[in-house]
Design a protein around this motif. Structure first.
Motif, short mmCIF file in Angstrom:
data_model
loop_
_atom_site.label_atom_id
_atom_site.label_comp_id
_atom_site.label_asym_id
_atom_site.label_seq_id
_atom_site.Cartn_x
_atom_site.Cartn_y
_atom_site.Cartn_z
N GLY A 68 0.81 -1.22 0.00
CA GLY A 68 0.00 0.00 0.00
C GLY A 68 0.83 1.25 0.00
O GLY A 68 0.39 2.30 -0.47
N GLN A 69 2.06 1.16 0.53
CA GLN A 69 2.91 2.34 0.61
C GLN A 69 3.68 2.58 -0.69
O GLN A 69 3.87 3.71 -1.11
CB GLN A 69 3.88 2.19 1.79
N GLU A 70 4.14 1.48 -1.33
CA GLU A 70 4.99 1.62 -2.50
C GLU A 70 4.18 1.76 -3.79
O GLU A 70 4.56 2.50 -4.69
CB GLU A 70 5.92 0.41 -2.61
N THR A 71 3.11 1.03 -3.90
CA THR A 71 2.32 1.08 -5.12
C THR A 71 0.88 0.73 -4.79
O THR A 71 0.61 0.00 -3.84
CB THR A 71 2.87 0.09 -6.17
N LYS A 72 -0.03 1.22 -5.57
CA LYS A 72 -1.45 0.97 -5.33
C LYS A 72 -1.96 -0.21 -6.15
O LYS A 72 -3.06 -0.70 -5.92
CB LYS A 72 -2.24 2.24 -5.64
N LEU A 73 -1.16 -0.66 -7.09
CA LEU A 73 -1.55 -1.80 -7.93
C LEU A 73 -0.72 -3.02 -7.56
O LEU A 73 0.47 -2.89 -7.25
CB LEU A 73 -1.34 -1.47 -9.40
N TYR A 74 -1.33 -4.19 -7.62
CA TYR A 74 -0.57 -5.42 -7.45
C TYR A 74 -1.19 -6.50 -8.33
O TYR A 74 -2.32 -6.38 -8.80
CB TYR A 74 -0.50 -5.85 -5.98
N ARG A 75 -0.41 -7.55 -8.55
CA ARG A 75 -0.86 -8.67 -9.39
C ARG A 75 -1.24 -9.86 -8.51
O ARG A 75 -0.67 -10.07 -7.45
CB ARG A 75 0.25 -9.06 -10.37
N ARG A 76 -2.18 -10.64 -9.02
CA ARG A 76 -2.65 -11.81 -8.29
C ARG A 76 -2.80 -12.98 -9.26
O ARG A 76 -3.14 -12.79 -10.43
CB ARG A 76 -3.99 -11.48 -7.63
N ASN A 77 -2.50 -14.19 -8.77
CA ASN A 77 -2.65 -15.41 -9.57
C ASN A 77 -1.87 -15.32 -10.89
O ASN A 77 -2.42 -15.50 -11.98
CB ASN A 77 -4.12 -15.70 -9.85
N TYR A 78 -0.58 -15.06 -10.75
CA TYR A 78 0.31 -14.95 -11.91
C TYR A 78 0.67 -16.36 -12.40
O TYR A 78 1.18 -17.17 -11.64
CB TYR A 78 1.56 -14.18 -11.51
N ILE A 79 0.39 -16.63 -13.67
CA ILE A 79 0.71 -17.93 -14.26
C ILE A 79 1.60 -17.72 -15.48
O ILE A 79 1.26 -16.94 -16.38
CB ILE A 79 -0.57 -18.69 -14.69
N LEU A 80 2.74 -18.40 -15.50
CA LEU A 80 3.66 -18.33 -16.63
C LEU A 80 3.86 -19.72 -17.20
O LEU A 80 4.17 -20.66 -16.46
CB LEU A 80 5.01 -17.76 -16.18
N ARG A 81 3.67 -19.86 -18.50
CA ARG A 81 3.90 -21.13 -19.19
C ARG A 81 5.17 -20.98 -20.03
O ARG A 81 5.25 -20.10 -20.88
CB ARG A 81 2.69 -21.52 -20.04
N PHE A 82 6.13 -21.87 -19.77
CA PHE A 82 7.46 -21.79 -20.37
C PHE A 82 7.69 -23.06 -21.17
O PHE A 82 7.87 -24.14 -20.60
CB PHE A 82 8.49 -21.65 -19.24
N ILE A 186 19.94 -19.71 -18.75
CA ILE A 186 18.97 -19.40 -17.70
C ILE A 186 18.21 -18.14 -18.09
O ILE A 186 18.78 -17.23 -18.74
CB ILE A 186 19.67 -19.21 -16.33
N TRP A 187 16.94 -18.09 -17.75
CA TRP A 187 16.08 -16.96 -18.10
C TRP A 187 15.53 -16.33 -16.82
O TRP A 187 15.12 -17.04 -15.90
CB TRP A 187 14.92 -17.44 -18.98
N TYR A 188 15.57 -15.00 -16.75
CA TYR A 188 15.08 -14.27 -15.58
C TYR A 188 13.83 -13.48 -15.92
O TYR A 188 13.70 -12.96 -17.02
CB TYR A 188 16.15 -13.29 -15.07
N ASN A 189 12.95 -13.38 -14.95
CA ASN A 189 11.76 -12.54 -15.10
C ASN A 189 11.67 -11.63 -13.88
O ASN A 189 11.37 -12.09 -12.77
CB ASN A 189 10.50 -13.40 -15.20
N HIS A 190 11.96 -10.34 -14.06
CA HIS A 190 11.87 -9.39 -12.96
C HIS A 190 10.42 -8.94 -12.78
O HIS A 190 9.75 -8.58 -13.75
CB HIS A 190 12.77 -8.19 -13.22
N MET A 191 9.95 -8.96 -11.57
CA MET A 191 8.56 -8.61 -11.27
C MET A 191 8.41 -7.08 -11.26
O MET A 191 9.12 -6.39 -10.53
CB MET A 191 8.14 -9.20 -9.93
N ILE A 192 7.47 -6.58 -12.06
CA ILE A 192 7.29 -5.13 -12.14
C ILE A 192 6.29 -4.61 -11.11
O ILE A 192 6.23 -3.41 -10.86
CB ILE A 192 6.81 -4.72 -13.55
N LEU A 193 5.55 -5.53 -10.50
CA LEU A 193 4.59 -5.17 -9.46
C LEU A 193 4.61 -6.24 -8.37
O LEU A 193 4.93 -7.40 -8.66
CB LEU A 193 3.16 -5.07 -10.03
N PRO A 194 4.27 -5.89 -7.13
CA PRO A 194 4.10 -6.93 -6.12
C PRO A 194 3.09 -7.96 -6.61
O PRO A 194 2.08 -7.60 -7.22
CB PRO A 194 3.56 -6.16 -4.90
N THR A 195 3.36 -9.24 -6.36
CA THR A 195 2.53 -10.30 -6.92
C THR A 195 2.21 -11.34 -5.85
O THR A 195 3.10 -11.83 -5.16
CB THR A 195 3.27 -10.98 -8.09
N VAL A 196 0.93 -11.66 -5.72
CA VAL A 196 0.48 -12.65 -4.75
C VAL A 196 0.06 -13.91 -5.50
O VAL A 196 -0.90 -13.89 -6.26
CB VAL A 196 -0.70 -12.12 -3.92
#
Length: 234
Positions: A68-82, A186-196
């Motif tokens: 709530g302090q850093e950002t007002k948006l967050y992600r939920r149920n993030y699914i990545l298919r690789f 190796i592949w990296y994915n940096h999270m752009i928003l807090p994710t639950v």
């Protein structure tokens, strides 16, 4: 004396000796002090156990409150298919993700869907889409790069206005891309928003080992990353 200040040890000064007079204690006082110290040690150990739990919980609570302090948006149920398969001089990887976007604020907040592809990946974005209550707001197929920067290109969707969660609207982002890498990498994915809640599903053709599929049901903060590694079987 240090023990008198810190551990409440009882002592007496020899009369007439001034501020530097010798000190002494009675045996009965020392026995009582030692017995009290044992009881205090047990209490302290229990307190340390409680403190240890608090020390573990405190950073987690702090991170949750930080949403709530850093950002007002967050992600939920993030699914990545690789999905990895052999290709000329290496491997081809298809990445597809989806997640729900939530707004914890009381006000409407802007959001821009963005994907990046490194120059070394020799890849492209297949599609980007944004939905509200299962209705497509936009669908972009093979979009052109929005911006070319040093080392990578950026793809962005149209800006959206995200209403507060209490409005009851479910926003969903989806996208897919194709990249090319070496046979051992190796592949990296940096999270752009807090994710639950994060789930990564990995598949590879025979002849390759790859990081197994996994789930992270907890909280992944902004700027933290997830990674997938693979190698060609010898």
């Amino acid at each position: 004396m240090r023990y008198a200040r810190i551990r409440r040890l009882s002592f007496h000064k020899v009369p007439g000796g001034g501020s530097k007079a010798p000190v002494f204690a009675f045996k009965s006082e020392l026995d009582e002090w030692i017995a009290g110290g044992k009881r205090e040690a047990v209490s302290h150990a229990r307190g340390r156990a409680r403190t240890h739990v608090d020390e573990i919980a405190a950073p987690v609570l702090s991170r949750i409150l930080g949403i709530g302090q850093e950002t007002k948006l967050y992600r939920r149920n993030y699914i990545l298919r690789f999905n990895l398969r052999p290709a000329f001089r290496g491997v081809e990887i298809k990445l597809a993700y989806s997640f729900e976007l939530c707004n914890t604020a009381e006000t409407v907040e802007p959001f821009v869907q963005e994907m990046t592809v490194d120059d070394s990946d020799h890849g492209f974005v297949e599609n980007m889409s944004f939905l509200a209550n299962d209705k497509a707001i936009y669908i972009l197929k093979r979009p052109a790069p929005t911006q070319k920067l040093l080392g990578y290109v950026s793809y962005r969707g149209p800006e959206q206005k995200i209403k507060p969660m209490k409005a009851g609207i479910v926003y969903v982002c989806r996208a897919s891309s194709v990249i090319h890498r070496g046979p051992n990498d190796i592949w990296y994915n940096h999270m752009i928003l807090p994710t639950v809640g994060v789930k990564i599903e990995t598949t590879a053709m025979p002849g390759f080992e790859i990081t197994p599929s996994f789930s992270v049901p907890g909280l992944v903060m902004k700027a933290e990353h997830l990674d997938v590694a693979w190698r060609k079987r010898s």
